[in-house]
Write a protein that holds these residues in place. Structure first.
Motif, PDB file in Angstrom:
ATOM      1  N   ARG A 143     -31.267  13.277  12.098  1.00  0.00           N
ATOM      2  CA  ARG A 143     -31.310  12.092  12.944  1.00  0.00           C
ATOM      3  C   ARG A 143     -29.976  11.873  13.650  1.00  0.00           C
ATOM      4  O   ARG A 143     -29.931  11.599  14.859  1.00  0.00           O
ATOM      5  CB  ARG A 143     -31.662  10.870  12.089  1.00  0.00           C
ATOM      6  N   LEU A 147     -28.890  11.866  17.945  1.00  0.00           N
ATOM      7  CA  LEU A 147     -28.686  10.554  18.551  1.00  0.00           C
ATOM      8  C   LEU A 147     -27.909  10.598  19.860  1.00  0.00           C
ATOM      9  O   LEU A 147     -28.203   9.851  20.782  1.00  0.00           O
ATOM     10  CB  LEU A 147     -27.959   9.626  17.562  1.00  0.00           C
ATOM     11  N   GLY A 150     -25.225   5.826  20.133  1.00  0.00           N
ATOM     12  CA  GLY A 150     -26.043   4.813  19.488  1.00  0.00           C
ATOM     13  C   GLY A 150     -25.295   4.160  18.354  1.00  0.00           C
ATOM     14  O   GLY A 150     -24.091   4.380  18.163  1.00  0.00           O
ATOM     15  N   ASP A 220     -35.549  -1.013  14.705  1.00  0.00           N
ATOM     16  CA  ASP A 220     -34.399  -0.820  15.585  1.00  0.00           C
ATOM     17  C   ASP A 220     -33.263  -1.802  15.323  1.00  0.00           C
ATOM     18  O   ASP A 220     -32.391  -1.995  16.166  1.00  0.00           O
ATOM     19  CB  ASP A 220     -34.834  -0.931  17.048  1.00  0.00           C
ATOM     20  N   ASP A 233     -29.819   2.259  15.626  1.00  0.00           N
ATOM     21  CA  ASP A 233     -30.629   3.443  15.929  1.00  0.00           C
ATOM     22  C   ASP A 233     -30.939   4.220  14.657  1.00  0.00           C
ATOM     23  O   ASP A 233     -31.851   5.041  14.630  1.00  0.00           O
ATOM     24  CB  ASP A 233     -29.889   4.330  16.928  1.00  0.00           C
TER      25      ASP A 233
END
Length: 396
Positions: A143, A147, A150, A220, A233
């Motif tokens: 992840r 990104l 973020g 979020d 994020d």
């Protein structure tokens, strides 16, 4: 101690191959390898050993060694069973693995450990990452790598949260890293090392929000107790831990957190044929109940193994004694702070910072594999106790 009537052996079953469980298995195998009346079986959900002290590195895409539990056990005579423990019957002395396999024991070492508490706050289970395993860390690493820019929120300002926030900020300087929690980072340290730690976080660009409480994790954002939303994020959850409910369901006496309550020798107060080690145990010392830490995990595993061997030889197990020595905290790859402590874990005036502290931390939290390897080779009648760093104090 009793033996199985059919095989004539005393069956020792160890649940969990964390730092404590592995130490117990290797010590028992080493001390019992010349005995034909002891059978040691180690159960774990996966073959890979989880170096929890390095998961914050894995979470940022850094390569760490993949350590195989069966490979380490080779030549010890200990048997490895891969599977999830789904039930424990402490009265019948049996354990169910993956619901279909049944293992019987004469003595059990309960070391299933703890995981991040994802149930206490709504949304954590669905929307936050954890560092419970290497696989969890790798999911977060994927992840973070995707990104670009973020905000990453690290929920929990304890030591795991601090190390994770610093690591993410150092490896991904383009990301906005927010560390939030009820207490300020390094709250248990004395003023000077605490100030150093907080200055290091600021230097890395970590935004710290202390004195706050997360009440909900959204897809979020995270919602704070006052209604404020912090955009995110990605969320890494490091606040609080919980243990498996299996011990309580088995009828073992547990404390309010579900940890097995032990006597002075680490035996369950309700079932003396069960020893509890590591994070799964509520172990009382003169200063209070030990808190979960790798610093105390391996000594409990070693002590349980030695106690079992003493009992098999008709001798009484000795009380477990443990005192803390230090709190080492990495702040990226080349910086750290080490708070030396009194045995009750309260801070001393002595501390290290900077590169010297980083080298110290790397030394004392190095892979346990060499230590376990030395345990395998020790004389069956000899004594072993890890020296230095996080294993300096304990029962001998």
């Amino acid at each position: 101690m009793t033996k199985n009537r059919e095989t004539g052996t005393h069956r020792v079953l160890i649940l969990g191959a964390g730092y404590a469980g592995m130490a117990a298995a290797i010590q028992l195998a080493a001390r019992g390898r010349r005995r034909e009346d002891v059978q040691v079986t180690l159960v774990n959900a996966q073959e890979r050993f989880t170096e929890r002290l390095r998961l914050h590195m894995s979470a940022t895409g850094q390569r760490v060694a993949e350590l195989s539990i069966p490979e380490l056990l080779e030549g010890t005579g200990a048997r490895f069973v891969r599977g999830w423990v789904t039930a424990v019957d402490a009265d019948a002395k049996l354990v169910r693995i993956d619901d279909h396999q049944v293992l019987h024991y004469d003595t059990m070492v309960y070391g299933l450990g703890s995981v991040a508490d994802t149930a206490a706050v709504p949304g954590v289970e669905d929307h936050a990452y954890t560092l419970n395993s290497a696989q969890d860390a790798e999911l977060l690493a994927d992840r973070l790598a995707g990104l670009g820019r973020g905000t990453v929120v690290v929920g929990g300002s304890g030591l795991t949260g601090v190390e994770s926030a610093a690591e993410i900020a150092e490896q991904y300087p383009e990301l906005d890293v927010v560390l939030l929690g009820r207490q300020e980072p390094g709250a248990a340290m004395s003023p000077k090392p605490r100030a150093y730690l907080q200055a290091a976080l600021a230097r890395l660009g970590v935004r710290v929000l202390s004195g706050v409480e997360v009440v909900k994790v959204l897809p979020d954002a995270v919602e704070l107790a006052g209604g404020e939303l912090v955009a995110a994020d990605a969320v890494l959850w490091t606040s609080g831990t919980r243990v498996s409910p299996l011990a309580a369901a088995a009828g073992l006496t547990v404390d309010e957190r579900g940890r097995v309550v032990t006597d002075a020798t680490l035996r369950s107060v309700s079932h003396p044929d069960v020893y509890a080690v590591g994070d799964a145990a509520a172990i009382r010392q003169g200063y209070g109940v030990m808190h979960g830490t790798c610093q105390g995990g391996m000594p409990t595993g070693v002590h349980a193994a030695v106690s079992i061997v003493r009992a098999l030889d008709g001798r009484r197990p000795k009380p477990f004694r443990f005192g803390y020595y230090h709190t080492p905290v990495s702040l990226g790859r080349h910086d750290a702070v080490v708070q030396f402590t009194h045995p009750d874990d309260s801070p001393r005036r002595v501390y290290l910072t900077g590169r010297m502290a980083a080298r110290y931390k790397e030394t004392v939290t190095a892979s346990p594999w060499p230590t376990y390897g030395r345990m395998k080779k020790m004389p069956a009648s000899g004594a072993f106790w890890p020296r230095g760093g996080r294993f300096t104090r304990g029962a001998r």
